[in-house]
Design an enzyme around this catalytic site. Structure first.
Site, PDB file in Angstrom:
ATOM      1  N   HIS B 139       0.875  -1.169   0.000  1.00 47.14           N
ATOM      2  CA  HIS B 139       0.000   0.000   0.000  1.00 47.14           C
ATOM      3  C   HIS B 139       0.919   1.228   0.000  1.00 47.14           C
ATOM      4  CE1 HIS B 139      -2.806   2.946   1.790  1.00 47.14           C
ATOM      5  NE2 HIS B 139      -3.778   2.116   1.468  1.00 47.14           N
ATOM      6  N   ASP B 216       3.161  -4.902   8.021  1.00 50.06           N
ATOM      7  CA  ASP B 216       1.944  -4.105   7.912  1.00 50.06           C
ATOM      8  C   ASP B 216       0.751  -5.058   8.001  1.00 50.06           C
ATOM      9  OD1 ASP B 216      -0.292  -2.693   7.149  1.00 50.06           O
ATOM     10  OD2 ASP B 216       0.555  -1.914   5.276  1.00 50.06           O
ATOM     11  N   GLN B 219      -4.513  -5.545   6.859  1.00 56.80           N
ATOM     12  CA  GLN B 219      -5.487  -6.522   6.381  1.00 56.80           C
ATOM     13  C   GLN B 219      -5.359  -7.840   7.160  1.00 56.80           C
ATOM     14  OE1 GLN B 219      -7.788  -5.717   4.172  1.00 56.80           O
ATOM     15  NE2 GLN B 219      -6.948  -3.760   3.502  1.00 56.80           N
ATOM     16  N   LYS B 242     -10.454  -0.938   9.958  1.00 57.62           N
ATOM     17  CA  LYS B 242     -10.649  -2.131   9.135  1.00 57.62           C
ATOM     18  C   LYS B 242     -10.996  -3.343  10.007  1.00 57.62           C
ATOM     19  CE  LYS B 242      -7.196  -0.498   5.903  1.00 57.62           C
ATOM     20  NZ  LYS B 242      -7.796   0.016   4.673  1.00 57.62           N
ATOM     21  N   CYS B 380      -4.700   2.417  -3.798  1.00 57.25           N
ATOM     22  CA  CYS B 380      -3.493   2.947  -3.140  1.00 57.25           C
ATOM     23  C   CYS B 380      -2.291   2.042  -3.372  1.00 57.25           C
ATOM     24  CB  CYS B 380      -3.699   3.147  -1.644  1.00 57.25           C
ATOM     25  SG  CYS B 380      -4.980   4.314  -1.232  1.00 57.25           S
TER      26      CYS B 380
HETATM   27  C1  LIG Z   1      -2.196  -3.079   3.567  1.00 57.34           C
HETATM   28  C2  LIG Z   1      -2.588  -1.700   3.983  1.00 57.34           C
HETATM   29  N1  LIG Z   1      -1.670  -0.887   4.519  1.00 57.34           N
HETATM   30  C3  LIG Z   1      -1.988   0.347   4.937  1.00 57.34           C
HETATM   31  C4  LIG Z   1      -3.253   0.856   4.815  1.00 57.34           C
HETATM   32  C5  LIG Z   1      -3.540   2.258   5.286  1.00 57.34           C
HETATM   33  O1  LIG Z   1      -4.453   2.293   6.332  1.00 57.34           O
HETATM   34  P1  LIG Z   1      -4.848   3.687   6.951  1.00 57.34           P
HETATM   35  O2  LIG Z   1      -5.351   4.533   5.819  1.00 57.34           O
HETATM   36  O3  LIG Z   1      -5.922   3.393   7.938  1.00 57.34           O
HETATM   37  O4  LIG Z   1      -3.646   4.268   7.547  1.00 57.34           O
HETATM   38  C6  LIG Z   1      -4.235   0.059   4.248  1.00 57.34           C
HETATM   39  C7  LIG Z   1      -5.611   0.559   4.073  1.00 57.34           C
HETATM   40  O5  LIG Z   1      -6.036   1.061   3.067  1.00 57.34           O
HETATM   41  C8  LIG Z   1      -3.895  -1.255   3.820  1.00 57.34           C
HETATM   42  O6  LIG Z   1      -4.817  -2.050   3.273  1.00 57.34           O
END
Ligand SMILES: Cc1ncc(COP(=O)(O)O)c(C=O)c1O
Lengths: 151, 422
Positions: B139, B216, B219, B242, B380
């Site tokens: 992401h 990270d 998910q 999430k 993203c």
């Molecule tokens: C794998 C992953 N990393 C990071 C994020 C970023 O999450 P947040 O926008 O809540 O910081 C997301 C969510 O879109 C994600 O799916």
């Protein structure tokens, strides 16, 4: 405020009336039909470039702008059919106007098409198209040379 | 103490060791609403999940009855709410099986947690020429913070490739752990392909070379049971919204010995020990990294969300989602015009696809007409889209409250898209 001659808005009024008769689901299909019909009118492939790309859309939108006797004409293209339908409604509705007339077109006209019922975001997208068309027309009148270069 | 758990009455949710999705659905008020006159089919939980009544009630209860600031008052409300807020740290620690709750830093979201590590650990321990390994399915939240650090101090970003199924190439990954690599920061589960990355092996290989690892888990925590001690991860991050919790709260787990060596992230109240104009000393972790009034109500909400999923059982949730994934995969692969991305053997219930000859936007708009909320675009993850050779995909990300009936609705809508746009 200057009044825009009714015949110049004929295409717009036609859309307004057609959409007014439809329920939401049929409007959705109507836009797709317009998009598909627009798909049959060729859009010059070499104009699908960065110079004609409108920024800030979920799908890509390209707009060609031409002036004929002081009237601004637009043609639009998108890689998504629904967006192509929306952009051709905009270019169809608001082509043939002078830049002063074009500047008179507002959010109310976009709302008048009754597509806002679909979603707010779509309405915002249509407004962005309108602003883009207004900008192109004004820029062209300030410096006609740039226009030719961009064409 | 655990006031929060009392909001989680789940009697009967797990029938005979199974999982009663109808009862689960009743816990999520929004699932009874309609969109365009059709029942909402919410397939966008990967972007943000819906909230169960337990979370909504816990947050409302605090606001109506117990609200004040935390960490700063001698009065009754402040002391009891501080206790309750701090107890959530314990809830999070148990959820991740972290050794201590001092290793749980509350952030705004995953994005802030990664930025925090880049800005503190990164600035303190990395220098020009050092390598940071990420993967080809990150992401943007796990790309851009490292690019900022690259631009600032000149680290090198190294990208571990994936194969066509969306599986991380472990040999290539191991090769990247060479001389200059000083940190690994990799997603534990891809938000686009659903690939579950072998976190434990990632960590083992890096530790063999003395390289710390951030995973990270944005998910991964939603779809599987995560144990940071078993993974032996040095940092583990996730985001509350999430995980059926509120927005504006995230978590950074960091091993105590690492957090202890890291400088503060932001300056302000709550993170200091003493302040004079000449010199300020900082709190111990985790407070050192939590400047300013924290997300108090959101923390209570996240605690309730964790209690909720824990009471149901992450294994039961995972089993239900696995069945949904299998069914959705079978239905989608049976459609000749659908191209599905991501077929990793270990995969969470996230399905990215396109319909041949139809723009993803048109597909998603048709799904929307059928009440199906799916995401469209690049999710993203622009570099991953480039790797897959597409401008974007439609993504159906499933959650514990989804059903096979809802998958049928999606399939019918895809058939309609075929006839409308084909
Ligand atoms: C794998 C992953 N990393 C990071 C994020 C970023 O999450 P947040 O926008 O809540 O910081 C997301 C969510 O879109 C994600 O799916």
């Amino acid at each position: 405020m200057m009044a825009i001659a009714a015949e110049k808005m004929a295409q717009y009024e036609e859309y307004v009336e057609a959409l007014d008769l439809l329920d939401e689901e049929s409007r959705f299909e109507y836009i797709i039909d317009i998009g598909k019909r627009a798909d049959k009118t060729p859009f010059p492939a070499d104009c699908m470039d960065d110079a004609h790309l409108m920024h800030g859309c979920m799908s890509k939108v390209w707009i060609i702008h031409e002036i004929e006797d002081g009237a601004h004409h637009f043609r639009g293209q998108s890689d998504a059919i629904i967006v192509k339908g929306l952009v051709s409604m905009m270019t169809g509705s608001f082509s043939g106007l002078s830049s002063e007339e074009l500047a008179e077109i507002t959010l109310d006209h976009v709302r008048g098409l009754n597509l806002g019922a679909l979603t707010m975001q779509r309405q915002v997208g249509m407004m962005a198209m309108l602003k883009h068309m207004q900008k192109l027309s004004q820029r062209a009148e300030r410096s006609p040379d740039t226009l030719r270069a961009a064409d | 103490m655990n006031d929060i758990a009392t909001n989680t009455d789940l009697t009967g949710h797990n029938v005979e060791g199974g999982f009663n999705v109808d009862l689960i659905r009743r816990d999520f008020p929004i699932l009874s609403r309609e969109v365009h006159g059709k029942p909402l089919v919410y397939f966008d939980s990967g972007a943000s999940a819906q909230k169960p009544r337990a979370v909504i009630d816990a947050m409302t209860q605090v606001l109506e009855e117990d609200y004040t600031n935390v960490h700063r008052g001698a009065h009754y409300l402040s002391q009891t709410l501080t206790d309750r807020y701090e107890s959530v740290r314990g809830t999070i620690a148990r959820f991740l099986n972290a050794p201590t709750e001092e290793e749980i830093v509350i952030t705004r979201n995953t994005t802030e947690a990664i930025n925090l590590v880049a800005a503190t650990y990164g600035r303190e321990f990395l220098s020009k020429g050092d390598g940071v390994v990420i993967s080809d399915m990150e992401h943007h939240a796990n790309i851009v913070p490292w690019q900022l650090l690259r631009d600032e101090i000149g680290i090198e970003l190294k990208v571990a490739p994936i194969d066509d199924r969306g599986v991380l190439d472990m040999d290539a990954y191991a090769d990247l752990l060479d001389g200059n690599t000083k940190l690994v920061s990799i997603t534990h589960c891809s938000n686009v392909l659903g690939t579950m990355v072998p976190g434990k092996e990632i960590v083992r290989l890096a530790h063999n070379r003395g390289i710390p690892v951030l995973l990270d888990g944005s998910q991964a925590v939603v779809h599987s049971k995560v144990d940071v001690q078993d993974l032996d991860a040095d940092f583990y991050v996730f985001t509350g919204h999430k995980l059926y919790g509120p927005t504006a709260i995230g978590v950074l787990y960091g091993k105590a010995e690492l957090l202890a060596q890291m400088p503060p992230y932001q300056g302000g109240g709550d993170m200091i020990a003493t302040v004079t104009y000449e010199k300020t000393t900082y709190q111990e972790p985790p407070y050192r990294f939590e400047a300013g009034t924290p997300p108090i109500v959101e923390a209570i909400g996240l605690g309730a969300a964790i209690d909720y999923v824990s009471a149901i059982g992450m294994d039961k949730i995972a089993a239900h989602e696995k069945a949904l994934l299998a069914y959705a995969t079978e239905r989608l692969t049976a459609m000749p015009d659908v191209r599905l991305f991501g077929s990793a053997p270990e995969k969470a219930a996230i399905l990215s696809f396109v319909q041949d000859g139809i723009h993803p936007f048109d597909t998603a708009a048709t799904l929307d007409r059928a009440g199906v909320a799916a995401r469209v675009g690049q999710h993203c993850a622009e570099p991953l889209m480039a790797r897959l050779g597409v401008d974007g995909t439609v993504r159906a990300s499933l959650a514990m409250y989804n059903t096979t009936g809802e998958i049928d609705i999606m399939i019918a809508a895809l058939e309609r898209a075929r006839s409308l746009f084909g």
